[in-house]
Design a protein around this motif. Structure first.
Motif, short mmCIF file in Angstrom:
data_model
loop_
_atom_site.label_atom_id
_atom_site.label_comp_id
_atom_site.label_asym_id
_atom_site.label_seq_id
_atom_site.Cartn_x
_atom_site.Cartn_y
_atom_site.Cartn_z
N SER A 24 -15.28 12.50 2.32
CA SER A 24 -15.32 12.56 0.85
C SER A 24 -16.24 13.67 0.36
N SER A 26 -17.08 16.43 1.95
CA SER A 26 -16.47 17.73 2.21
C SER A 26 -15.36 18.03 1.21
N LEU A 27 -14.55 17.03 0.91
CA LEU A 27 -13.47 17.23 -0.05
C LEU A 27 -14.03 17.56 -1.43
N ILE A 30 -15.20 21.10 -1.41
CA ILE A 30 -14.07 22.03 -1.43
C ILE A 30 -13.55 22.16 -2.87
N LEU A 31 -13.55 21.03 -3.59
CA LEU A 31 -13.07 21.03 -4.98
C LEU A 31 -14.16 21.47 -5.96
N ILE A 153 -19.00 21.78 5.19
CA ILE A 153 -17.65 21.52 4.69
C ILE A 153 -16.68 21.42 5.86
N SER A 155 -12.62 21.13 7.10
CA SER A 155 -11.38 21.69 6.56
C SER A 155 -10.71 20.64 5.68
N LEU A 156 -9.83 21.07 4.80
CA LEU A 156 -9.16 20.14 3.87
C LEU A 156 -8.37 19.07 4.62
N PRO A 157 -7.53 19.43 5.60
CA PRO A 157 -6.80 18.38 6.34
C PRO A 157 -7.73 17.40 7.05
N SER A 159 -10.84 16.67 6.24
CA SER A 159 -11.52 15.85 5.23
C SER A 159 -10.64 14.66 4.83
N ILE A 160 -9.35 14.93 4.62
CA ILE A 160 -8.42 13.87 4.22
C ILE A 160 -8.24 12.85 5.34
#
Length: 300
Positions: A24, A26-27, A30-31, A153, A155-157, A159-160
């Protein structure tokens, strides 16, 4: 076998919360969500995810005693043990914003909860009021937040994946803990309220304790206070609020007394933190000693 599964449930809760917080955070970074918001909301919510899972599962299962006692017991543990241990390990200065805003708010919210408990139930309307308070608190945090550079951080994938896997582990672990704690309570002939205040409350508070001890070892022991107070506010406003919205909670007389003890401990912690704006090792020892005395009271 119940004991093994109870331990498995706690492990899933703790590791699931850890993965959920990391993913959460990291996401959010990123945002480009402000880091202050991450610390006061996502991290506080993440470390309180075990309490949320246990209490909400308990409310849905009709185990009101565990739903309420878990939150009250966890908050007492956070205020006295989490902060107390960190102060004992390394005395720290208290943050002015926490002293002026979060700690008085924590006392006020706890006092309101005590008043809500007096009629022997926590209704859907009262749950809605608490839940609305959580939304307002988060809004205020966002308003006062200051943007900082992200430290780590994923990566996006990834993090999800961390968030989904962590949340799944927390939910499954919470269901396991509630189920096995109820069976153990029945086998020993002790109340669900006692199990909730002790084994379940301490077990679900381990993320706060571990997070705070790690921060203390890194020289940021002051984080312990913010983590504990943020988690306590989340526990009352969101967890009890949402649990009551799902299913009105019956409040035992013992829970009213425990909530009073929580209020007294919150006021005492505020006095300790406000005195010279500093938490000393002696005050940490006193906090730990008071919690041990509380455990003695529960056993008697």
């Amino acid at each position: 076998m119940e004991y093994v599964l109870l331990v498995v449930g706690f492990v899933l809760l703790i590791k699931g919360a850890d993965f959920f917080v990391e993913g959460s955070s990291s996401l959010a970074q990123i945002l480009k969500v402000p880091s202050v918001v991450i610390g006061l909301t996502i991290v506080a919510m993440g470390t309180s995810a075990p309490e949320a899972s246990v209490s909400i599962n308990a409310a849905l299962a009709g185990s009101n005693d565990i739903a309420i006692s878990n939150v009250v017991g966890s908050n007492i543990f956070n205020g006295l043990v989490v902060v107390g241990v960190c102060a004992f390990l390394s005395a720290f200065k208290t943050n002015r914003d926490i002293l002026k805003r979060d700690m008085p708010l924590n006392i006020l919210v706890t006092f309101i909860l005590c008043l809500m408990f007096l009629d022997g139930k926590l209704s859907r309307i009262e749950g809605g009021i608490l839940f609305a308070g959580m939304i307002l608190y988060i809004t205020v945090m966002i308003y006062h937040a200051i943007k900082n550079e992200p430290e780590k951080i994923l990566s996006l994938p990834r993090s999800i994946i961390y968030m989904i896997a962590g949340l799944a582990a927390v939910i499954f672990g919470g269901d396991l803990v509630v189920d096995k704690a109820c069976i153990i309570a029945t086998n020993f002939g002790v109340s669900q309220n006692f199990i909730g205040l002790t084994i379940v409350a301490i077990g679900t508070s381990l993320p706060e304790l571990v997070t705070s001890i790690v921060a203390t070892k890194k020289g940021d022991s002051g984080l312990a206070l913010g983590n504990a107070i943020g988690s306590n506010l989340f526990n009352i406003l969101f967890i009890l609020g949402f649990s009551a919205i799902l299913s009105p909670l019956h409040v035992l007389n013992e829970s009213i007394i425990d909530c009073g003890i929580l209020l007294i401990s919150s006021i005492l912690l505020f006095i300790f933190a406000k005195t010279k704006q500093h938490m000393s090792k002696l005050e940490g020892i006193i906090c730990i000693g008071l919690y041990l005395a509380y455990m003695g009271y529960l056993l008697i």
